[in-house]
Scaffold this motif. Sequence first.
Motif, short mmCIF file in Angstrom:
data_model
loop_
_atom_site.label_atom_id
_atom_site.label_comp_id
_atom_site.label_asym_id
_atom_site.label_seq_id
_atom_site.Cartn_x
_atom_site.Cartn_y
_atom_site.Cartn_z
N ARG A 161 0.79 -1.13 -0.09
CA ARG A 161 0.00 0.05 0.17
C ARG A 161 0.79 1.36 0.11
N ARG A 162 0.33 2.27 0.84
CA ARG A 162 1.08 3.64 0.62
C ARG A 162 2.12 3.56 1.61
N HIS A 179 -11.01 14.07 -0.68
CA HIS A 179 -11.13 13.79 -2.45
C HIS A 179 -10.21 14.79 -3.16
N TYR A 190 -7.39 13.62 -5.10
CA TYR A 190 -7.37 13.14 -6.50
C TYR A 190 -7.69 14.08 -7.76
N ALA A 240 -2.39 10.06 -3.69
CA ALA A 240 -3.85 9.64 -4.32
C ALA A 240 -3.34 8.40 -5.17
N LEU A 241 -2.46 8.33 -6.06
CA LEU A 241 -2.13 7.37 -6.94
C LEU A 241 -1.61 6.22 -6.15
N GLY A 251 -2.68 5.43 -3.23
CA GLY A 251 -3.81 5.01 -2.42
C GLY A 251 -4.88 4.09 -3.43
N ILE A 252 -4.69 4.50 -4.61
CA ILE A 252 -5.59 3.79 -5.49
C ILE A 252 -4.96 2.52 -6.02
N LEU A 253 -3.82 2.40 -5.99
CA LEU A 253 -3.23 1.20 -6.57
C LEU A 253 -2.90 0.21 -5.30
N LYS A 267 -5.27 -0.38 -3.21
CA LYS A 267 -6.29 -0.95 -3.19
C LYS A 267 -6.27 -2.35 -3.78
N THR A 270 -9.14 1.18 3.73
CA THR A 270 -9.09 2.35 2.98
C THR A 270 -7.72 2.80 2.21
N ALA A 271 -8.04 3.80 1.20
CA ALA A 271 -7.01 4.26 0.55
C ALA A 271 -6.18 5.22 1.25
#
Length: 371
Positions: free
Chosen positions: A83-84, A124, A127, A198-199, A201-203, A205, A242-243
């Motif tokens: 993750r992050r 948000h 993003y 943000a990036l 966090g999305i990956l 997931k 959560t991201a």
Amino acid sequence: MKKKYIKYLRWSILILIILFITTESYLHITQGGGKSPSVHALCPFGGLESLYQAFTTGSFISKIFAGTMILFGITLLLAFLFRRSFCGLLCPFGAIQEFFAKIGQKIFKKRFIMPIKIDRPLRHLKYLVLIITVFYAWKTAGLWMSPYDPWSAYAHLPEGLGSVWEESAVGLILLVVTLIGSLLYDRFFCKYLCPMGALYGILGKASPFKVVRDELTCINCGKCNRSCPMNIDVQHSQEVKTAECINCQICVLECPKPGALENKEGPKALQPLPVITLVMVIFFGSLLTFKAAGVYTVLPTRLTAGETIDYAEVKGYMTIKEAAEATNTELDQFYKTFKIPENVSQETMMKEISKAAPGYSLDEMKKALQN
Ligand code: SF4
Ligand code: SF4
């Protein structure tokens, strides 16, 4: 190893990274970009900004090198695996915010939590920042957001506050807002504004890695919630999906009940020390491997005697005289071609022409010459 020593270990790593980047930035400013890399070359976001150009032309945007792309690739791999983790265990800007949050907690004797009605929509925002910054970076093929980047402003502080204000007033304001914001709200920039967060966090997931809580063992002491810099409700989650989770390991290290909170990589349980060790081995091990193979470069290649470059390859750290010689152009002609006012000394670095000629932009000039 005792939990408190693991916390010291994490902080030691982060402090070393802050010192390294700060020193490199100072040397870059004071000794010229040919000797020390710029903060852009050492930030994985530069890799994302240069990705489109790398795919379409095989070259990188200004100030970005193969090493930046490698750094970007390694952090993506980390996001898939842990993750992050880059945010929580490696990012110097994140660590500075956490440091300011600790000072804030000492001053105000409490942790402030942003009201949920404000916090939710603000989360948000990063993003949107990601979409806008990448869109314009790809469209302009340049570091267009550098003047608005607080991390870039931090790295340019050795130039003096006046100079940073002139070149990136918005970045400097955002740096001050981030640091003051972090005194009150931990990881202020990470939560609300960081496009890389943000990036990742999305990956992340898609990552099999999670912090998992065992409801039967948990004594509901709330220490995990109180310690989480991202204000995640760990205490009432079965898994932290959560991201927003930056895999800082603080909640797991703070949990007083053995077995109540642990890391799971798929079905496998991992203690904080192996998690931190694996992240470091993947990150630094990969960088060292690429460096040993000679492909990790974050500096421009030095010109050999007689070698010349195109106008598009003129670098900001070159003096006007050096740039004229490197492009095999008579000095007078070079002044004319690059529209440099005659009163600017030939010993001026290309990136500093704007100080004598406000509004002058090397990047824009190079683009105009390409067209
Ligand atoms: S949930 Fe735990 S690992 Fe994730 S950000 Fe919060 S404290 Fe760090
Ligand atoms: S710190 Fe551990 S025991 Fe306390 S609420 Fe969180 S998971 Fe439960």
